[in-house]
Design a protein around this motif. Structure first.
Motif, PDB file in Angstrom:
ATOM      1  N   ALA A   1       0.627  -1.049   0.070  1.00 29.18           N
ATOM      2  CA  ALA A   1       0.149   0.037   0.200  1.00 29.18           C
ATOM      3  C   ALA A   1       0.801   1.447  -0.076  1.00 29.18           C
ATOM      4  N   GLN A   2       1.840   0.977   0.791  1.00 31.53           N
ATOM      5  CA  GLN A   2       2.829   2.316   0.915  1.00 31.53           C
ATOM      6  C   GLN A   2       3.466   2.724  -0.526  1.00 31.53           C
ATOM      7  N   GLN A   3       3.866   1.509  -1.184  1.00 33.49           N
ATOM      8  CA  GLN A   3       4.634   1.757  -2.411  1.00 33.49           C
ATOM      9  C   GLN A   3       3.748   2.262  -3.534  1.00 33.49           C
TER      10      GLN A   3
ATOM     11  N   GLU B   1       2.043   5.787  -7.340  1.00 34.33           N
ATOM     12  CA  GLU B   1       1.066   5.890  -8.255  1.00 34.33           C
ATOM     13  C   GLU B   1      -0.054   6.797  -7.642  1.00 34.33           C
ATOM     14  N   MET B   2      -0.395   6.695  -6.439  1.00 37.10           N
ATOM     15  CA  MET B   2      -1.497   7.336  -5.978  1.00 37.10           C
ATOM     16  C   MET B   2      -1.136   8.863  -5.975  1.00 37.10           C
ATOM     17  N   GLN B   3      -0.224   9.499  -5.182  1.00 34.68           N
ATOM     18  CA  GLN B   3       0.155  10.680  -5.149  1.00 34.68           C
ATOM     19  C   GLN B   3       0.556  11.211  -6.408  1.00 34.68           C
TER      20      GLN B   3
ATOM     21  N   THR C   1      -0.564  10.482  -9.380  1.00 30.91           N
ATOM     22  CA  THR C   1      -1.545  10.824 -10.163  1.00 30.91           C
ATOM     23  C   THR C   1      -2.628  12.063  -9.775  1.00 30.91           C
ATOM     24  N   ALA C   2      -2.734  11.990  -8.451  1.00 29.26           N
ATOM     25  CA  ALA C   2      -3.374  13.255  -7.782  1.00 29.26           C
ATOM     26  C   ALA C   2      -2.872  14.427  -8.182  1.00 29.26           C
ATOM     27  N   GLU C   3      -1.669  14.472  -8.229  1.00 29.15           N
ATOM     28  CA  GLU C   3      -0.703  15.749  -8.349  1.00 29.15           C
ATOM     29  C   GLU C   3      -1.000  16.214  -9.903  1.00 29.15           C
TER      30      GLU C   3
ATOM     31  N   PHE D   1      -3.889  15.793 -11.276  1.00 31.20           N
ATOM     32  CA  PHE D   1      -5.103  16.588 -11.209  1.00 31.20           C
ATOM     33  C   PHE D   1      -4.995  17.753 -10.363  1.00 31.20           C
ATOM     34  N   TRP D   2      -4.447  17.745  -9.190  1.00 31.74           N
ATOM     35  CA  TRP D   2      -4.421  18.853  -8.411  1.00 31.74           C
ATOM     36  C   TRP D   2      -3.650  20.193  -9.264  1.00 31.74           C
ATOM     37  N   GLY D   3      -2.528  19.580  -9.849  1.00 30.94           N
ATOM     38  CA  GLY D   3      -1.696  20.588 -10.308  1.00 30.94           C
ATOM     39  C   GLY D   3      -2.286  21.500 -11.814  1.00 30.94           C
TER      40      GLY D   3
ATOM     41  N   GLY E   1      -7.417  -7.848   5.649  1.00 27.87           N
ATOM     42  CA  GLY E   1      -6.758  -7.378   6.995  1.00 27.87           C
ATOM     43  C   GLY E   1      -7.065  -5.988   7.669  1.00 27.87           C
ATOM     44  N   ARG E   2      -7.995  -5.403   6.666  1.00 30.54           N
ATOM     45  CA  ARG E   2      -8.624  -4.020   6.977  1.00 30.54           C
ATOM     46  C   ARG E   2      -9.697  -4.248   7.583  1.00 30.54           C
ATOM     47  N   GLY E   3     -10.195  -3.070   8.143  1.00 27.58           N
ATOM     48  CA  GLY E   3     -11.679  -3.142   8.866  1.00 27.58           C
ATOM     49  C   GLY E   3     -12.758  -3.018   7.702  1.00 27.58           C
TER      50      GLY E   3
ATOM     51  N   VAL F   1     -11.444  12.902   0.315  1.00 30.49           N
ATOM     52  CA  VAL F   1     -11.428  11.180   0.202  1.00 30.49           C
ATOM     53  C   VAL F   1     -10.154  10.761   0.692  1.00 30.49           C
ATOM     54  N   CYS F   2      -8.999  11.040   0.514  1.00 31.40           N
ATOM     55  CA  CYS F   2      -7.771  10.603   0.682  1.00 31.40           C
ATOM     56  C   CYS F   2      -7.596  10.688   2.093  1.00 31.40           C
ATOM     57  N   SER F   3      -7.866  11.870   2.587  1.00 35.05           N
ATOM     58  CA  SER F   3      -7.561  12.091   4.085  1.00 35.05           C
ATOM     59  C   SER F   3      -8.387  11.384   5.019  1.00 35.05           C
ATOM     60  N   ALA F   4      -9.713  11.120   4.604  1.00 33.26           N
ATOM     61  CA  ALA F   4     -10.581  10.268   5.479  1.00 33.26           C
ATOM     62  C   ALA F   4     -10.072   8.905   5.656  1.00 33.26           C
ATOM     63  N   CYS F   5      -9.614   8.359   4.590  1.00 33.22           N
ATOM     64  CA  CYS F   5      -9.054   6.984   5.004  1.00 33.22           C
ATOM     65  C   CYS F   5      -7.563   7.052   5.599  1.00 33.22           C
ATOM     66  N   HIS F   6      -6.745   8.219   5.329  1.00 33.23           N
ATOM     67  CA  HIS F   6      -5.578   8.163   6.282  1.00 33.23           C
ATOM     68  C   HIS F   6      -5.771   8.304   7.721  1.00 33.23           C
TER      69      HIS F   6
ATOM     70  N   MET G   1      -8.068   6.935   9.263  1.00 34.95           N
ATOM     71  CA  MET G   1      -8.409   5.762   9.924  1.00 34.95           C
ATOM     72  C   MET G   1      -7.299   4.491   9.819  1.00 34.95           C
ATOM     73  N   TYR G   2      -6.494   5.003   8.790  1.00 32.26           N
ATOM     74  CA  TYR G   2      -5.357   4.019   8.490  1.00 32.26           C
ATOM     75  C   TYR G   2      -4.185   4.821   8.224  1.00 32.26           C
ATOM     76  N   PRO G   3      -3.617   5.428   9.364  1.00 33.92           N
ATOM     77  CA  PRO G   3      -2.427   6.264   9.042  1.00 33.92           C
ATOM     78  C   PRO G   3      -1.253   5.563   8.776  1.00 33.92           C
ATOM     79  N   PRO G   4      -0.356   5.904   7.957  1.00 35.46           N
ATOM     80  CA  PRO G   4       0.904   5.224   7.631  1.00 35.46           C
ATOM     81  C   PRO G   4       1.397   4.757   8.914  1.00 35.46           C
ATOM     82  N   GLU G   5       2.253   3.882   8.891  1.00 35.25           N
ATOM     83  CA  GLU G   5       2.878   3.368   9.953  1.00 35.25           C
ATOM     84  C   GLU G   5       4.053   4.127  10.585  1.00 35.25           C
TER      85      GLU G   5
HETATM   86  C1  HEC Z   1      -8.815   3.076   1.228  1.00 36.34           C
HETATM   87  C2  HEC Z   1      -7.541   3.916   1.998  1.00 36.34           C
HETATM   88  C3  HEC Z   1      -6.908   4.846   1.180  1.00 36.34           C
HETATM   89  C4  HEC Z   1      -7.450   5.915   0.396  1.00 36.34           C
HETATM   90  C5  HEC Z   1      -8.785   6.311  -0.105  1.00 36.34           C
HETATM   91  C6  HEC Z   1      -5.995   6.581   0.184  1.00 36.34           C
HETATM   92  N1  HEC Z   1      -5.157   6.141   0.738  1.00 36.34           N
HETATM   93 FE1  HEC Z   1      -3.107   6.809   0.693  1.00 36.34          FE
HETATM   94  N2  HEC Z   1      -2.511   5.590   2.291  1.00 36.34           N
HETATM   95  C7  HEC Z   1      -3.400   4.616   2.708  1.00 36.34           C
HETATM   96  C8  HEC Z   1      -2.790   3.873   3.496  1.00 36.34           C
HETATM   97  C9  HEC Z   1      -3.048   2.667   4.074  1.00 36.34           C
HETATM   98  C10 HEC Z   1      -1.474   4.450   3.755  1.00 36.34           C
HETATM   99  C11 HEC Z   1      -0.225   3.852   4.737  1.00 36.34           C
HETATM  100  C12 HEC Z   1       0.650   2.952   3.924  1.00 36.34           C
HETATM  101  C13 HEC Z   1       1.728   2.426   4.826  1.00 36.34           C
HETATM  102  O1  HEC Z   1       2.385   3.307   5.348  1.00 36.34           O
HETATM  103  O2  HEC Z   1       1.775   1.325   5.038  1.00 36.34           O
HETATM  104  C14 HEC Z   1      -1.337   5.656   2.714  1.00 36.34           C
HETATM  105  C15 HEC Z   1      -0.124   6.352   2.622  1.00 36.34           C
HETATM  106  C16 HEC Z   1      -0.370   7.285   1.739  1.00 36.34           C
HETATM  107  C17 HEC Z   1       0.978   8.377   1.365  1.00 36.34           C
HETATM  108  C18 HEC Z   1       2.079   7.986   2.166  1.00 36.34           C
HETATM  109  C19 HEC Z   1       3.216   7.182   1.052  1.00 36.34           C
HETATM  110  C20 HEC Z   1       4.601   7.284   1.740  1.00 36.34           C
HETATM  111  O3  HEC Z   1       5.562   7.772   1.074  1.00 36.34           O
HETATM  112  O4  HEC Z   1       4.837   6.839   2.731  1.00 36.34           O
HETATM  113  C21 HEC Z   1       0.533   9.192   0.564  1.00 36.34           C
HETATM  114  C22 HEC Z   1       1.506  10.086  -0.363  1.00 36.34           C
HETATM  115  C23 HEC Z   1      -0.740   8.885   0.041  1.00 36.34           C
HETATM  116  N3  HEC Z   1      -1.052   7.808   0.817  1.00 36.34           N
HETATM  117  C24 HEC Z   1      -1.489   9.493  -0.854  1.00 36.34           C
HETATM  118  C25 HEC Z   1      -2.824   9.246  -1.078  1.00 36.34           C
HETATM  119  C26 HEC Z   1      -3.721  10.171  -1.941  1.00 36.34           C
HETATM  120  C27 HEC Z   1      -3.161  11.348  -2.881  1.00 36.34           C
HETATM  121  C28 HEC Z   1      -4.851   9.770  -1.927  1.00 36.34           C
HETATM  122  C29 HEC Z   1      -6.199  10.242  -2.545  1.00 36.34           C
HETATM  123  C30 HEC Z   1      -6.142  10.526  -4.097  1.00 36.34           C
HETATM  124  C31 HEC Z   1      -4.935   8.563  -0.961  1.00 36.34           C
HETATM  125  N4  HEC Z   1      -3.696   8.337  -0.672  1.00 36.34           N
HETATM  126  C32 HEC Z   1      -6.179   7.952  -0.747  1.00 36.34           C
HETATM  127  C33 HEC Z   1      -4.528   4.286   2.376  1.00 36.34           C
HETATM  128  C34 HEC Z   1      -5.467   5.185   1.535  1.00 36.34           C
END
Ligand code: HEC
Length: 184
Positions: A32-34, A39-41, A43-45, A47-49, A100-102, A141-146, A148-152
């Motif tokens: 998830a971290q990778q 990919e996620m960040q 790709t969002a950039e 859109f945001w940028g 393993g998630r909620g 949406v990103c923040s809501a998940c974070h 609940m499931y903050p990076p370790e």
């Molecule tokens: C369904 C849940 C979920 C959603 C939705 C989600 N994230 Fe995450 N994100 C996570 C989790 C879980 C981690 C922590 C991963 C870890 O450290 O193990 C994380 C970590 C991250 C990190 C830190 C990565 C690092 O370098 O350690 C970034 C950046 C991030 N998310 C960006 C985003 C963005 C941008 C979005 C929305 C467009 C998003 N996430 C949506 C679950 C989510």
């Protein structure tokens, strides 16, 4: 479409890995971290940028600058980024990421799928204000998940709400971004 090629490349790489370790379902885009960082960040950039405004000092004079996609090709890039966020949302619901998630995990991921549709609509309509607005929703949406499931491991002084913040330079990792920010 760059992103699609990257997904295929990622999938092939995981297939190769799967040969060595067949017991667990292998996440297609790494942990998830990778997936978030690679990919996620980014790709969002995209859109945001794509839409924004800023005041800059040019020769000591404040100059107000606004930008938005100009050509159909630029708008298409924004739409494709929005679509890819939805695809990543779908992927988060697969067992490789959801196991393993909620129970609420899939709802957060579905939030990304839902907002992806609105985000694509805004880009198809070539409406900069709508893109800006839905960009805010994406961040929620990103923040809501974070929350609940903050990076370790968060770099020192970084809160979960900083995690998906738009970064001035989209190549920065979370750690580099916060180091630069705190140096100011
Ligand atoms: C369904 C849940 C979920 C959603 C939705 C989600 N994230 Fe995450 N994100 C996570 C989790 C879980 C981690 C922590 C991963 C870890 O450290 O193990 C994380 C970590 C991250 C990190 C830190 C990565 C690092 O370098 O350690 C970034 C950046 C991030 N998310 C960006 C985003 C963005 C941008 C979005 C929305 C467009 C998003 N996430 C949506 C679950 C989510």
């Amino acid at each position: 479409m760059k992103t699609d090629i990257r997904i295929i490349a990622g999938a092939l790489a995981t297939l190769a890995l799967a040969g060595c370790n067949q017991s667990e379902e292998v996440p297609p885009l790494g942990t998830a971290q990778q997936m978030m960082a690679q990919e996620m960040q980014p790709t969002a950039e995209i859109f945001w940028g794509s839409v924004g405004s800023a005041s800059e000092l040019v020769d000591g004079e404040p100059v107000f600058r606004e930008w938005q996609p100009e050509t159909d090709a630029e708008w298409e890039e924004v739409r494709a980024a929005a679509q890819h966020l939805g695809e990543l949302g779908e992927m988060l619901m697969t067992p490789a990421y959801a196991e393993g998630r909620g129970e609420d995990w899939n709802a957060y991921a579905q939030g990304l799928v839902d907002v992806s549709a609105d985000a694509q609509q805004a880009a198809i309509a070539q409406d900069p204000e709508a893109v800006f607005e839905v960009g805010g929703t994406i961040y929620s949406v990103c923040s809501a998940c974070h929350r609940m499931y903050p990076p370790e491991e968060l770099p020192e002084g970084v809160t979960v709400d900083d995690v998906a913040q738009p970064r001035p330079n989209e190549d920065l990792t979370l750690e580099e971004y916060t180091e630069e920010r705190d140096a100011d």
